[in-house]
Motif scaffolding. Structure first.
Motif, PDB file in Angstrom:
ATOM      1  N   HIS A 179      -7.394  -9.547   2.865  1.00  0.00           N
ATOM      2  CA  HIS A 179      -7.243 -10.263   1.592  1.00  0.00           C
ATOM      3  C   HIS A 179      -6.607  -9.399   0.499  1.00  0.00           C
ATOM      4  O   HIS A 179      -6.994  -9.475  -0.668  1.00  0.00           O
ATOM      5  N   LEU A 180      -5.631  -8.606   0.872  1.00  0.00           N
ATOM      6  CA  LEU A 180      -5.005  -7.690  -0.089  1.00  0.00           C
ATOM      7  C   LEU A 180      -4.456  -8.415  -1.313  1.00  0.00           C
ATOM      8  O   LEU A 180      -4.728  -8.014  -2.445  1.00  0.00           O
ATOM      9  N   LYS A 195      -5.582  -4.414   8.644  1.00  0.00           N
ATOM     10  CA  LYS A 195      -5.985  -3.025   8.470  1.00  0.00           C
ATOM     11  C   LYS A 195      -7.071  -2.946   7.389  1.00  0.00           C
ATOM     12  O   LYS A 195      -6.925  -3.510   6.311  1.00  0.00           O
ATOM     13  N   TYR A 196      -8.144  -2.229   7.699  1.00  0.00           N
ATOM     14  CA  TYR A 196      -9.262  -2.122   6.752  1.00  0.00           C
ATOM     15  C   TYR A 196      -8.769  -1.608   5.408  1.00  0.00           C
ATOM     16  O   TYR A 196      -8.023  -0.635   5.319  1.00  0.00           O
ATOM     17  N   LEU A 197      -9.209  -2.276   4.333  1.00  0.00           N
ATOM     18  CA  LEU A 197      -8.787  -1.939   2.977  1.00  0.00           C
ATOM     19  C   LEU A 197     -10.033  -1.771   2.101  1.00  0.00           C
ATOM     20  O   LEU A 197     -10.597  -2.761   1.621  1.00  0.00           O
ATOM     21  N   PRO A 198     -10.480  -0.543   1.900  1.00  0.00           N
ATOM     22  CA  PRO A 198     -11.700  -0.321   1.104  1.00  0.00           C
ATOM     23  C   PRO A 198     -11.494  -0.636  -0.368  1.00  0.00           C
ATOM     24  O   PRO A 198     -10.364  -0.580  -0.881  1.00  0.00           O
ATOM     25  N   ASP A 243      -7.461   2.083  -6.689  1.00  0.00           N
ATOM     26  CA  ASP A 243      -6.387   3.062  -6.898  1.00  0.00           C
ATOM     27  C   ASP A 243      -5.016   2.385  -6.950  1.00  0.00           C
ATOM     28  O   ASP A 243      -4.146   2.773  -7.751  1.00  0.00           O
ATOM     29  N   LEU A 244      -4.810   1.389  -6.092  1.00  0.00           N
ATOM     30  CA  LEU A 244      -3.529   0.687  -6.072  1.00  0.00           C
ATOM     31  C   LEU A 244      -3.308  -0.089  -7.370  1.00  0.00           C
ATOM     32  O   LEU A 244      -2.197  -0.099  -7.922  1.00  0.00           O
ATOM     33  N   VAL A 245      -4.341  -0.733  -7.853  1.00  0.00           N
ATOM     34  CA  VAL A 245      -4.240  -1.469  -9.116  1.00  0.00           C
ATOM     35  C   VAL A 245      -3.948  -0.502 -10.265  1.00  0.00           C
ATOM     36  O   VAL A 245      -3.124  -0.785 -11.140  1.00  0.00           O
ATOM     37  N   THR A 246      -4.595   0.653 -10.254  1.00  0.00           N
ATOM     38  CA  THR A 246      -4.319   1.669 -11.270  1.00  0.00           C
ATOM     39  C   THR A 246      -2.863   2.105 -11.221  1.00  0.00           C
ATOM     40  O   THR A 246      -2.209   2.283 -12.261  1.00  0.00           O
ATOM     41  N   SER A 247      -2.326   2.270 -10.001  1.00  0.00           N
ATOM     42  CA  SER A 247      -0.931   2.660  -9.831  1.00  0.00           C
ATOM     43  C   SER A 247       0.018   1.590 -10.373  1.00  0.00           C
ATOM     44  O   SER A 247       1.038   1.906 -11.005  1.00  0.00           O
ATOM     45  N   VAL A 248      -0.300   0.323 -10.119  1.00  0.00           N
ATOM     46  CA  VAL A 248       0.517  -0.772 -10.646  1.00  0.00           C
ATOM     47  C   VAL A 248       0.525  -0.737 -12.169  1.00  0.00           C
ATOM     48  O   VAL A 248       1.581  -0.854 -12.817  1.00  0.00           O
ATOM     49  N   ASN A 249      -0.651  -0.568 -12.766  1.00  0.00           N
ATOM     50  CA  ASN A 249      -0.746  -0.519 -14.223  1.00  0.00           C
ATOM     51  C   ASN A 249       0.023   0.664 -14.801  1.00  0.00           C
ATOM     52  O   ASN A 249       0.673   0.555 -15.854  1.00  0.00           O
ATOM     53  N   LYS A 250      -0.038   1.808 -14.121  1.00  0.00           N
ATOM     54  CA  LYS A 250       0.695   2.987 -14.585  1.00  0.00           C
ATOM     55  C   LYS A 250       2.204   2.745 -14.522  1.00  0.00           C
ATOM     56  O   LYS A 250       2.949   3.209 -15.401  1.00  0.00           O
ATOM     57  N   ALA A 251       2.651   2.046 -13.479  1.00  0.00           N
ATOM     58  CA  ALA A 251       4.081   1.730 -13.372  1.00  0.00           C
ATOM     59  C   ALA A 251       4.519   0.853 -14.543  1.00  0.00           C
ATOM     60  O   ALA A 251       5.575   1.075 -15.151  1.00  0.00           O
ATOM     61  N   ARG A 252       3.701  -0.144 -14.857  1.00  0.00           N
ATOM     62  CA  ARG A 252       4.034  -1.015 -15.998  1.00  0.00           C
ATOM     63  C   ARG A 252       4.059  -0.221 -17.292  1.00  0.00           C
ATOM     64  O   ARG A 252       5.006  -0.341 -18.089  1.00  0.00           O
ATOM     65  N   ARG A 256       0.828  -1.212   0.000  1.00  0.00           N
ATOM     66  CA  ARG A 256       0.000   0.000   0.000  1.00  0.00           C
ATOM     67  C   ARG A 256       0.860   1.259   0.000  1.00  0.00           C
ATOM     68  O   ARG A 256       0.485   2.280  -0.593  1.00  0.00           O
ATOM     69  N   GLU A 257       2.002   1.204   0.643  1.00  0.00           N
ATOM     70  CA  GLU A 257       2.899   2.352   0.669  1.00  0.00           C
ATOM     71  C   GLU A 257       3.631   2.531  -0.665  1.00  0.00           C
ATOM     72  O   GLU A 257       3.739   3.641  -1.186  1.00  0.00           O
TER      73      GLU A 257
END
Length: 333
Positions: free
Chosen positions: A279-280, A229-232, A238-247, A127-128
């Motif tokens: 379940h991250l 830790k609660y993960l909405p 947003d995290l998946v979008t960030s991963v895709n942008k990195a790729r 997440r960080e």
């Protein structure tokens, strides 16, 4: 008087060696002192003898391989891919470079090779890492005089004098009192505290059945590093979008492919019932908008949860490491 100055000189030398990273490392190499992490990072924190096991040295599959694939592997990684655990001899590649998430590096890609980037992150820091753009590697069009490595700068946070003194004091303590002789007394104290008062280091947690020791960053649901830790859903998106942008970014920089590798927290595998697991790993890997190919070890680890991680450490044992390496090498092929 002579004895007094002699003792002062000796303790001054010990203080300098104990506080200086390079000198301390040399002392370990020469056998003058013992590595305080030789029995694992969790034992290092707790000193509980039931969780004492020397860290394994795992076999390197490609040490004497006569021919390597024409692949260049780059890793932006966490502690699981540190050189003490992982190196070029673990992969079927002809070129290998790994940097930490806190570092930055300028590189030149060899276009005669298939250049692959692996974003390796332990679950607790996912997440960080992906809350900001991933730009640790900068690709240059010009090779340097020393090869593909042009420059390396470590991103260091400013430290207060109090923090520096605290780190020096801790380093000196571990340097002087990490022998088995002193560990015996530390274990005795830790065992009595646990048996008589039910207390242990606040840096660790123990599973209800008493079979596993865990890192508090994984079990404390108030921390963003915790698998409880609660993960909405919005944050997962947003995290998946960030991963895709990195790729996408690194593909435009010249890499042939970019892969994601999330290594589960020990707690997520051996004791997910200790809290409300978020379940991250599963939610990211199964996300319908994830366009980045990933290295999946979640499925294998959950099938044999007690066989993947070291008894005394947050990291995997040789079995768990071998499964991850096999999956990465499958991807490389």
């Amino acid at each position: 008087m002579i004895i007094r100055y002699l003792m002062l000189f000796i303790f001054s030398i010990l203080w300098v060696v104990g506080c200086h990273p390079t000198l301390r490392h040399k002392a370990f190499e020469w056998g003058l002192t013992a590595d305080s992490y030789r029995y694992g990072d969790l034992y290092h924190l707790a000193n509980l003898p039931q969780f004492k096991k020397r860290v394994e040295t795992c076999q390197k599959k490609y040490t004497n391989a006569p021919h390597r694939s024409n692949h260049a592997l780059y890793i932006i990684g966490d502690s699981f891919s540190e050189k003490e655990r992982i190196n070029a001899n673990d992969f079927d590649v002809s070129s290998y470079l790994r940097i930490h998430w806190n570092d930055s590096l300028t590189i030149h890609l060899d276009t005669t090779k298939k250049n692959i980037l692996l974003l390796e992150t332990v679950e607790r820091h996912f997440r960080e890492h992906f809350s900001v753009p991933v730009r640790q590697l900068t690709v240059s069009s010009r090779p340097s005089a020393i090869g593909h490595r042009l420059s390396a700068t470590s991103v260091q946070q400013a430290k207060t004098w109090t923090e520096i003194l605290k780190e020096s004091e801790e380093s000196l303590t571990y340097f002087l009192f990490s022998s088995d002789f002193f560990l015996f007394f530390k274990e005795l104290k830790a065992s009595l505290n646990l048996r008589w008062f039910g207390r242990h280091s606040d840096q660790v947690a123990i599973t209800p059945d008493g079979k596993n020791i865990l890192y508090c960053w994984d079990t404390d649901s108030s921390r963003i590093t915790s698998c409880f830790k609660y993960l909405p859903d919005k944050e997962v998106d947003d995290l998946v979008t960030s991963v895709n942008k990195a790729r996408d970014f690194y593909l435009t920089q010249g890499f042939d492919e970019v892969y994601l590798a999330i290594i589960p927290n020990k707690t997520s595998i051996v004791a997910p019932e200790m809290g409300l697991y978020n379940h991250l790993v599963e939610r990211v890997q199964q996300h319908p908008h994830l366009q980045t190919p990933f290295v999946d070890i979640w499925t294998s680890y959950r099938q044999h949860p007690q066989a993947m991680y070291s008894l005394s450490d947050t990291h995997w044992n040789c079995t768990g490491q071998a499964i991850w390496l096999d999956e990465v090498n499958k991807v490389l092929k």
